[in-house]
Enzyme design. Structure first.
Site, PDB file in Angstrom:
ATOM      1  N   LYS A 283       0.916  -1.091  -0.114  1.00 52.13           N
ATOM      2  CA  LYS A 283      -0.143  -0.015   0.076  1.00 52.13           C
ATOM      3  C   LYS A 283       0.635   1.090  -0.050  1.00 52.13           C
ATOM      4  O   LYS A 283       2.168   1.322   0.666  1.00 52.13           O
ATOM      5  CB  LYS A 283      -0.822   0.126   1.394  1.00 52.13           C
ATOM      6  CG  LYS A 283      -2.181  -0.954   1.171  1.00 52.13           C
ATOM      7  CD  LYS A 283      -2.991  -0.711   2.627  1.00 52.13           C
ATOM      8  CE  LYS A 283      -3.922  -1.645   2.428  1.00 52.13           C
ATOM      9  NZ  LYS A 283      -4.873  -1.836   3.696  1.00 52.13           N
ATOM     10  N   GLU A 369     -20.040  -8.582   8.430  1.00 52.24           N
ATOM     11  CA  GLU A 369     -21.060  -7.871   9.146  1.00 52.24           C
ATOM     12  C   GLU A 369     -22.060  -9.031   9.634  1.00 52.24           C
ATOM     13  O   GLU A 369     -22.529  -8.787  10.714  1.00 52.24           O
ATOM     14  CB  GLU A 369     -21.812  -7.045   8.152  1.00 52.24           C
ATOM     15  CG  GLU A 369     -21.120  -5.804   7.705  1.00 52.24           C
ATOM     16  CD  GLU A 369     -20.058  -6.125   6.363  1.00 52.24           C
ATOM     17  OE1 GLU A 369     -19.266  -5.215   6.123  1.00 52.24           O
ATOM     18  OE2 GLU A 369     -19.924  -7.259   6.235  1.00 52.24           O
ATOM     19  N   ARG A 397     -26.092  -5.505   5.445  1.00 51.72           N
ATOM     20  CA  ARG A 397     -25.364  -6.699   5.027  1.00 51.72           C
ATOM     21  C   ARG A 397     -25.642  -7.719   6.002  1.00 51.72           C
ATOM     22  O   ARG A 397     -25.290  -8.830   6.045  1.00 51.72           O
ATOM     23  CB  ARG A 397     -23.875  -6.403   4.786  1.00 51.72           C
ATOM     24  CG  ARG A 397     -23.342  -5.535   3.838  1.00 51.72           C
ATOM     25  CD  ARG A 397     -21.889  -5.257   3.422  1.00 51.72           C
ATOM     26  NE  ARG A 397     -21.665  -6.525   2.285  1.00 51.72           N
ATOM     27  CZ  ARG A 397     -20.434  -6.814   1.819  1.00 51.72           C
ATOM     28  NH1 ARG A 397     -19.628  -6.351   2.449  1.00 51.72           N
ATOM     29  NH2 ARG A 397     -20.396  -7.714   0.862  1.00 51.72           N
TER      30      ARG A 397
END
Length: 631
Positions: A283, A369, A397
């Site tokens: 990243k 979730e 979700r």
């Protein structure tokens, strides 16, 4: 790092077909230009940076090897897709990203034929790509389908459901795991890159398939060969899990090594059946501040790329997220039964300090979730006091778990719902437009919406001490600037408060709309009520207002259909109350991206538009009418 203003290769690339005309040895220079261009652009517009910097070489290699848009690239979430947008005809508009009328923050089918599938939520790419691969096979179309998913996204249960299904099929699907949560260590250097080339090459595949045919006629030898292959690959490749699921696993390889990427992808392009390529990236690659702190540079406002630090934010009134974070630490110190759960949103939900102070009571479940909600239900069964800190858009979700595992069993779980209503630049995939509607239909649920920062703290305290499921939903950003009382004050369940006494017209405000209601009330000499509770409603106050006023107007930052205003409508109808009612809320369309202020105006929820809407309603109901409320 100061980005160049001139890009000899990138300036001549408008579409991937232009990219594919380059010589392979030019791709490294192109990637360097693309990375500089990305830094320069995001520094001026703001947006997601770290993830895109990490996928520059991978994006270049994918568009170089595959015949996009005929071949399909399906990105997961889309934070990492800025380089993809730049290479697919949107380079000149990338500076408008996340701005009203500009290009979308994530990948959107309506924006480009190169955007194979709309994203924004995590862990969907493999399912969508598998569906496309199955369709291609049924249509006898030789196109290839590629899913690109991160190490975070693949933790989602939906990703494993799709992997499990894909491994049992013959569909020509390539899944690329973009593993950017670890540095590139020696074991994924030259040796592993060389091994990946061999394992993805035609010679290895031909020998492997030929050997299967020969050895399969000799069962004992065949079993030994299978075990030997598995053990040899297991010693050098961490892909046993994916092999067991039916994929041909290749990698891990250096995701910034373009020659290896291009050769490996070229080999995999010609292989049949489900393939899995493990790519390790960094990243923030190529921009040292983002490399050092990829979380800080994940989503940024405008910044100066020549400096090593992002602009220091000026101290100001706390946001709702910060109010929650402080309350969470305070209530945990006062009550050792309090535990907190987040589905991979520690920073966004304001839980950094809580994790530091109470690590044993902090549970980050990853992008899961559904698990987060049912985990909380299990904790509640055993006497703990779980708090699920979650964005409104992500609670969608875990809806079945909310219905079946929490509400049906009347378990004491507190949902701290952030980013309710319009969120701004992230657009409709992240807006919390529906939670009033999908929560209030559930038996046992208590739903609260604060109008200011102090009320937010009071509601959280009320929720954690209530027996049964509770939702406290609050918007992104700051409130009106009310001083927060650090005591643990509770509210009376279902009680609204009148903030302004008026005549004829009553404005019933839910949550974030109170300031707007107070602002427009003077023009109509209207009563203003801070409803505070969506469920249960303050029915006695509504009945009192119906007896003393001629028009009720409801205001909410939720879709009108099924929302808080609908709850008021239902009660008035059930009671047979003689009063007109007008609902103002989010319209029945997707509100696209822009600043929160711009989107409120577009949705008709800013003060001037609300004022005009009320005037239009009164005017339309005054025609040929002698109703007193029209004067």
């Amino acid at each position: 790092m100061a980005a160049s203003d001139h890009y000899p290769l990138l300036d001549n690339i408008d579409l991937p077909s232009d990219l594919r005309r380059l010589a392979e040895d030019e791709l490294v220079d192109l990637s360097r230009e693309l990375r500089d261009f990305l830094i320069s652009s995001v520094s001026k517009s703001g947006g997601h940076l770290s993830a895109g910097l990490g996928t520059v070489e991978l994006t270049v290699a994918l568009h170089y090897v595959f015949n996009t848009p005929n071949d399909k690239l399906v990105w997961d979430v889309g934070h990492q897709a800025y380089p993809h947008k730049i290479l697919t005809g949107r380079k000149d508009r990338i500076s408008t990203i996340r701005q009203q009328g500009g290009i979308t923050p994530f990948v959107t089918r309506a924006e480009s034929e190169y955007d194979a599938f709309g994203v924004g939520h995590s862990s969907t790419s493999i399912s969508a790509a598998l569906g496309m691969a199955i369709a291609a096979a049924r249509n006898n179309n030789p196109k290839r389908t590629v899913a690109i998913i991160g190490d975070g996204g693949i933790t989602g249960g939906m990703a494993f459901e799709a992997l499990n299904h894909a491994g049992a099929l013959d569909a020509n699907l390539l899944v690329i795991l973009n593993d950017n949560d670890m540095s590139i260590s020696p074991n994924v250097g030259a040796l592993k890159n060389h091994l990946a080339k061999i394992l993805s090459g035609k010679l290895y595949t031909t020998v492997k398939e030929g050997s299967k045919k020969v050895l399969s006629t000799m069962p004992s030898v065949w079993e030994l060969a299978l075990r030997t292959e598995e053990h040899v690959k297991g010693m050098v490749i961490p892909g046993t899990l994916f092999e067991e699921m039916g994929f041909n696993y290749i990698g891990p390889i250096d995701g910034h090594d373009l020659p290896t990427l291009v050769q490996t992808l070229s080999n995999l392009k010609d292989l049949k059946g489900p393939q899995f390529l493990h790519v390790v990236t960094q990243k923030g690659k190529g921009y040292s501040p983002a490399e050092a702190d990829p979380v800080a540079y994940h989503g940024v406002a405008t910044f100066d790329p020549s400096k090593d630090n992002l602009p220091v934010k000026q101290a100001s009134a706390p946001s709702y997220t910060e109010v929650f974070g402080q309350w969470l630490c305070d209530i945990a110190a006062a009550d050792d039964k309090v535990v907190a759960i987040t589905p991979a949103m520690r920073e966004g939900s304001g839980m950094v300090a809580f994790e530091q102070q109470f690590p044993e009571r902090y549970f980050d479940v990853g992008i899961a979730e559904q698990h987060a909600v049912t985990l909380a239900a299990g904790m509640a069964c055993e006497g703990l006091k779980p708090i699920v800190a979650i964005y409104s858009t992500f609670l969608q979700r875990g809806y079945d778990q909310l219905v079946h595992d929490v509400a049906l069993q009347n378990l004491s779980v507190l949902f701290a719902i952030d980013r309710a209503g319009l969120v701004g630049p992230d657009g409709p995939t992240h807006s919390g437009s529906y939670d009033f509607s999908f929560l209030r239909c559930l038996p046992n649920m208590v739903i609260m919406a604060p109008a200011d920062e102090n009320e937010c703290r009071q509601m959280l305290t009320t929720g954690i001490r209530y027996t049964g499921p509770v939702a406290v939903r609050y918007p992104r950003g700051k409130g009106p600037g009310v001083t927060v009382n650090e005591q643990f004050d509770e509210l009376e369940i279902g009680r609204a408060i009148t903030r302004r006494e008026g005549k004829k017209i009553a404005l019933l405000s839910f949550g974030s709309m109170l300031c707007t209601a107070l602002e427009v009330a003077d023009d109509f000499d209207a009563t203003v009520v801070n409803m505070r509770f969506v469920k249960p409603l303050d029915e006695s106050l509504i009945k009192q207002i119906a007896a003393t006023h001629e028009l009720i107007i409801t205001l909410e930052e939720n879709v009108i259909k099924g929302g808080a205003g609908s709850a008021v409508n239902e009660y008035i109808h059930q009671q047979g109350l003689d009063i007109k009612i007008f609902n103002i809320g989010l319209p029945d369309i997707n509100i696209e991206h822009g600043s929160r202020e711009e989107l409120l105006q577009e949705a008709g929820l800013d003060a001037s538009t609300v004022q005009q809407s009320i005037k239009n309603y009164l005017q339309s109901h005054c025609t040929n009418s002698s109703n007193n409320h029209c004067t």
